[in-house]
Design a protein around this motif. Structure first.
Motif, short mmCIF file in Angstrom:
data_model
loop_
_atom_site.label_atom_id
_atom_site.label_comp_id
_atom_site.label_asym_id
_atom_site.label_seq_id
_atom_site.Cartn_x
_atom_site.Cartn_y
_atom_site.Cartn_z
N MET A 186 0.86 -1.18 0.00
CA MET A 186 0.00 0.00 0.00
C MET A 186 0.90 1.23 0.00
O MET A 186 1.90 1.28 0.72
CB MET A 186 -0.93 0.03 1.22
CG MET A 186 -1.87 1.24 1.23
SD MET A 186 -2.81 1.44 2.78
CE MET A 186 -4.07 0.19 2.55
N THR A 187 0.53 2.23 -0.81
CA THR A 187 1.32 3.45 -0.92
C THR A 187 0.39 4.66 -0.84
O THR A 187 -0.83 4.54 -0.78
CB THR A 187 2.10 3.50 -2.24
OG1 THR A 187 1.17 3.72 -3.33
CG2 THR A 187 2.88 2.21 -2.49
N ALA A 188 1.01 5.85 -0.90
CA ALA A 188 0.24 7.10 -0.88
C ALA A 188 -0.62 7.26 -2.12
O ALA A 188 -1.53 8.10 -2.15
CB ALA A 188 1.19 8.29 -0.72
N GLU A 189 -0.35 6.47 -3.17
CA GLU A 189 -1.14 6.54 -4.40
C GLU A 189 -2.44 5.76 -4.30
O GLU A 189 -3.31 5.88 -5.17
CB GLU A 189 -0.30 6.00 -5.58
CG GLU A 189 1.02 6.74 -5.79
CD GLU A 189 0.80 8.23 -6.02
OE1 GLU A 189 -0.10 8.58 -6.80
OE2 GLU A 189 1.53 9.03 -5.40
N ASP A 190 -2.58 4.94 -3.27
CA ASP A 190 -3.80 4.15 -3.11
C ASP A 190 -4.93 5.00 -2.55
O ASP A 190 -4.71 6.05 -1.94
CB ASP A 190 -3.54 2.96 -2.17
CG ASP A 190 -2.87 1.80 -2.88
OD1 ASP A 190 -3.49 1.25 -3.81
OD2 ASP A 190 -1.73 1.45 -2.51
N ARG A 191 -6.14 4.50 -2.75
CA ARG A 191 -7.34 5.09 -2.16
C ARG A 191 -8.10 3.94 -1.49
O ARG A 191 -8.72 3.12 -2.15
CB ARG A 191 -8.21 5.77 -3.23
CG ARG A 191 -7.53 6.98 -3.88
CD ARG A 191 -8.39 7.57 -4.99
NE ARG A 191 -8.64 6.63 -6.06
CZ ARG A 191 -7.77 6.33 -7.03
NH1 ARG A 191 -6.58 6.93 -7.06
NH2 ARG A 191 -8.08 5.46 -7.98
N ALA A 192 -8.00 3.89 -0.17
CA ALA A 192 -8.54 2.76 0.58
C ALA A 192 -10.01 2.99 0.92
O ALA A 192 -10.46 4.13 1.08
CB ALA A 192 -7.73 2.54 1.85
N PHE A 193 -10.73 1.89 1.07
CA PHE A 193 -12.14 1.93 1.47
C PHE A 193 -12.38 0.83 2.48
O PHE A 193 -11.98 -0.32 2.28
CB PHE A 193 -13.06 1.73 0.27
CG PHE A 193 -14.51 2.06 0.55
CD1 PHE A 193 -15.06 3.26 0.13
CD2 PHE A 193 -15.33 1.17 1.26
CE1 PHE A 193 -16.40 3.57 0.40
CE2 PHE A 193 -16.65 1.47 1.54
CZ PHE A 193 -17.18 2.68 1.11
N SER A 194 -13.06 1.18 3.60
CA SER A 194 -13.35 0.18 4.63
C SER A 194 -14.71 0.45 5.27
O SER A 194 -15.03 1.59 5.61
CB SER A 194 -12.27 0.19 5.72
OG SER A 194 -12.59 -0.71 6.77
N TRP A 195 -15.49 -0.61 5.46
CA TRP A 195 -16.72 -0.54 6.23
C TRP A 195 -16.56 -1.32 7.53
O TRP A 195 -17.49 -1.42 8.34
CB TRP A 195 -17.91 -1.12 5.44
CG TRP A 195 -17.68 -2.53 4.99
CD1 TRP A 195 -17.21 -2.95 3.78
CD2 TRP A 195 -17.88 -3.72 5.77
NE1 TRP A 195 -17.09 -4.32 3.75
CE2 TRP A 195 -17.49 -4.81 4.96
CE3 TRP A 195 -18.33 -3.96 7.05
CZ2 TRP A 195 -17.55 -6.14 5.41
CZ3 TRP A 195 -18.39 -5.28 7.51
CH2 TRP A 195 -18.00 -6.34 6.68
N LEU A 196 -15.38 -1.88 7.77
CA LEU A 196 -15.15 -2.72 8.94
C LEU A 196 -15.16 -1.90 10.22
O LEU A 196 -14.65 -0.78 10.25
CB LEU A 196 -13.81 -3.45 8.81
CG LEU A 196 -13.71 -4.46 7.67
CD1 LEU A 196 -12.26 -4.87 7.45
CD2 LEU A 196 -14.57 -5.68 7.96
N PRO A 197 -15.70 -2.42 11.31
CA PRO A 197 -15.67 -1.69 12.58
C PRO A 197 -14.24 -1.58 13.09
O PRO A 197 -13.43 -2.49 12.91
CB PRO A 197 -16.53 -2.55 13.51
CG PRO A 197 -16.49 -3.93 12.91
CD PRO A 197 -16.38 -3.74 11.43
N LEU A 198 -13.94 -0.48 13.77
CA LEU A 198 -12.58 -0.28 14.27
C LEU A 198 -12.29 -1.16 15.47
O LEU A 198 -11.12 -1.32 15.84
CB LEU A 198 -12.36 1.19 14.62
CG LEU A 198 -12.38 2.16 13.44
CD1 LEU A 198 -11.90 3.54 13.87
CD2 LEU A 198 -11.52 1.67 12.28
N TYR A 199 -13.31 -1.74 16.11
CA TYR A 199 -13.02 -2.67 17.20
C TYR A 199 -12.62 -4.05 16.66
O TYR A 199 -12.26 -4.94 17.43
CB TYR A 199 -14.22 -2.79 18.16
CG TYR A 199 -15.51 -3.24 17.53
CD1 TYR A 199 -15.76 -4.58 17.29
CD2 TYR A 199 -16.50 -2.33 17.19
CE1 TYR A 199 -16.95 -5.00 16.72
CE2 TYR A 199 -17.70 -2.73 16.61
CZ TYR A 199 -17.92 -4.07 16.39
OH TYR A 199 -19.09 -4.49 15.81
N HIS A 200 -12.65 -4.23 15.35
CA HIS A 200 -12.18 -5.44 14.69
C HIS A 200 -10.74 -5.21 14.25
O HIS A 200 -10.40 -4.14 13.74
CB HIS A 200 -13.07 -5.74 13.48
CG HIS A 200 -12.85 -7.09 12.86
ND1 HIS A 200 -11.71 -7.42 12.18
CD2 HIS A 200 -13.64 -8.20 12.82
CE1 HIS A 200 -11.80 -8.66 11.73
NE2 HIS A 200 -12.96 -9.15 12.12
#
Length: 538
Positions: A186-200
């Motif tokens: 993963m680099t600064a050129e990526d665009r990440a997406f997450s719906w996962l809870p932060l307690y996971h």
């Protein structure tokens, strides 16, 4: 080795107005935080915590939905050197099972303060309210980050039912972030997406902190919003031209089913990495991925990346090489029985296994036989891990218990072909449900709180069509009663356990004395499961 918050400071100086985190809450307007604004969240969060008496080294239990207050409290604790632990948000929950689960975590952690959006049942512990955490100007500088002090407590289901507090240092966390950033990459050129809870662990370390560490902008969707419409996950990634996302296989399976039915044309060519882990990955899911995303939505076949990890290793252990489709292999069920292991729940559905990749840098994996020797290729044994990212120990009743030995027995069953790891099941009774570990003892204890329940047996049955296990409760009751009475008790049990964070699929009632026991009166869970599947329990 630069601290993840030092990297945030550097970004705030170099590109203060650049988008850092976009938050899609379950209700209300979307919020985009720039690098400077997220840094201000960390500073103001620590100002609030410090003003309420929290000091470096104090344990802080946080229970908030995905949003600015959660990030402010979490980063504020990190900024000042407090030790946070996240649990599921409690809004709208209640009942005896929820209170029991909440008290178990409070007892385990013994926190110096609580940060939550409800009146907790622990009046002796200082409560910091959401409105306090939202806005307060601060100019405080960061506390000294001691790499070998505790940084975070990660809750994990223990093998004996009680929750376990996995104690992680900054050195362990950063070792895993460094390994994941390089192994994905993963680099600064990526665009990440997450719906996962932060307690996971996959949501906190594999999405939020990894994105900060690698300087990649992140869109963070509240998991309740995903649950309402899993298809929105794909739609938003197409809109935002996301490049990387992470998910348990069961969630990917449900989203693929909806996408196949909807026939909505989406261009997902930008998403080059679907990181899939946390539970068994069936070959059928690989086929579904190809038939739906690759064939109709422009995803490359190499985008699916099955991985393996666990909370006690911070997160990641193995990741497959880039630009390679998933590998499959076959090992026959009798081999497991011959080696002294119970057949895993999902083996009845499939004889084929999907590789979860190779160990990351500085991580070593052994496959250990029942006699303690190393297994040869294609021979199933228990997976042992050695890693600089291993937890230093655990927290129990507020006390730190150090880990013993350089190797961790994961309790998972697997085998190797060359450097490739294949996971085939568990040597213990833990249930894997939608990426979470359920300890059956915990479900049984909570169900026993209900009036009229005499004895309970909980287990999982793998269902390949949903790529996860169904949670089954066999309940002995004082008296069976009529259909309406049983329906009310069934609804109460599912509701109460759901409020405590455990999703139960089926509840079956049995007369007294139906469940098999040992001569000493202990529950024979595997035998009960076998009788249930054979239809031999009345």
């Amino acid at each position: 080795m630069a601290h993840v918050l030092e990297r945030l400071v550097q970004r705030a100086v170099a590109e203060p107005t650049a988008p850092c985190v976009r938050i899609l809450p379950v209700t209300g307007a979307e919020v985009t935080l720039t690098c400077l604004q997220l840094l201000d969240c960390a500073r103001s969060g620590w100002a609030v915590l410090a003003a309420r008496g929290v000091r470096a080294g104090d344990r802080l239990l946080i229970s908030l939905p995905t949003g600015v207050p959660l990030l402010t409290g979490l980063l504020g604790a990190f900024w000042g050197g407090a030790v946070p632990a996240l649990v599921a948000p409690c809004t709208g929950r209640g009942g005896v099972a929820f209170e029991q689960e909440w008290r178990a975590r409070v007892h385990l952690l013994q926190p110096q303060a609580l940060l939550c959006d409800f009146e907790g049942p622990d009046p002796g512990i200082p409560l910091i309210r959401v409105q306090d955490i939202r806005s307060r100007p601060a100019t405080l500088s960061a506390g000294a980050w001691d790499w070998d002090r505790l940084a975070y407590i990660q809750f994990s289901s223990g093998a004996t039912g009680a929750p376990k507090g996995v104690a992680l240092t900054w050195r362990a966390i950063h070792a895993n972030l460094e390994a994941m950033g390089a192994g994905l990459p993963m680099t600064a050129e990526d665009r990440a997406f997450s719906w996962l809870p932060l307690y996971h662990d996959m949501g906190l370390f594999g999405s939020f902190l990894l994105s900060l560490y690698c300087r990649a902008p992140l869109t963070l969707m509240d998991p309740a919003r995903f649950a309402r419409n899993p298809l929105r996950w794909f739609e938003r990634m197409a809109e935002e031209r996301s490049t990387i996302t992470a998910t348990p296989p069961s969630a990917l399976c449900s989203a693929l089913t909806l996408l196949r039915r909807s026939k909505v044309p989406l261009d997902l060519a930008s998403v080059t990495q679907f990181i899939v882990g946390s539970e068994h990955i069936p070959p059928r899911l690989v086929q579904e991925f190809y038939e739906v995303l690759v064939t109709h939505h422009a995803v490359t076949p190499t985008a699916l990346r099955p991985v393996y990890g666990l909370a006690e290793a911070t997160l990641a252990v193995t990741i497959p090489p880039c630009y390679r489709p998933p590998l499959r292999d076959t090992i026959h069920g009798p081999t497991l029985a011959e080696q002294g292991y119970a057949r895993p729940h999902h083996e009845e559905a499939s004889q084929s296994w999907v590789a979860v990749g190779q160990p990351l840098a500085q991580i070593h994996v052994r496959i250990v036989a029942t006699d303690g020797s190393d297994c040869p290729e294609r021979r199933v044994g228990t997976v042992w891990v050695q890693s600089p990212a291993l937890a230093q120990g655990s927290i129990d009743a507020g006390n730190f218990l150090p880990r013993v030995g350089a190797w961790l027995d994961t309790g998972d069953l697997g085998y190797r072909v060359g450097d490739e790891l294949f996971i085939v099941g568990r040597s213990k009774d833990l249930i894997l449900k939608k990426g979470r570990n359920y300890a059956p003892e915990r479900l049984e204890d909570l169900a026993l709180l209900q009036t009229g329940v005499r004895r309970v047996c909980a287990f999982g049955v793998y269902e390949e069509t949903i790529a996860t296990e169904r949670v089954i409760l066999l309940v002995e009751v004082q008296r069976l009663g009529g259909p309406s009475e049983r329906d009310r008790l069934r609804l109460t049990l599912r509701s109460q356990l759901g409020a405590a964070g455990y999703e139960v699929d089926e509840v079956h009632f049995l007369p007294k004395g139906s469940l098999p026991l040992t001569t000493s009166g202990k529950l024979r869970r595997h035998h009960a499961r076998a009788l249930f599947l054979a239809g031999e329990l009345s």
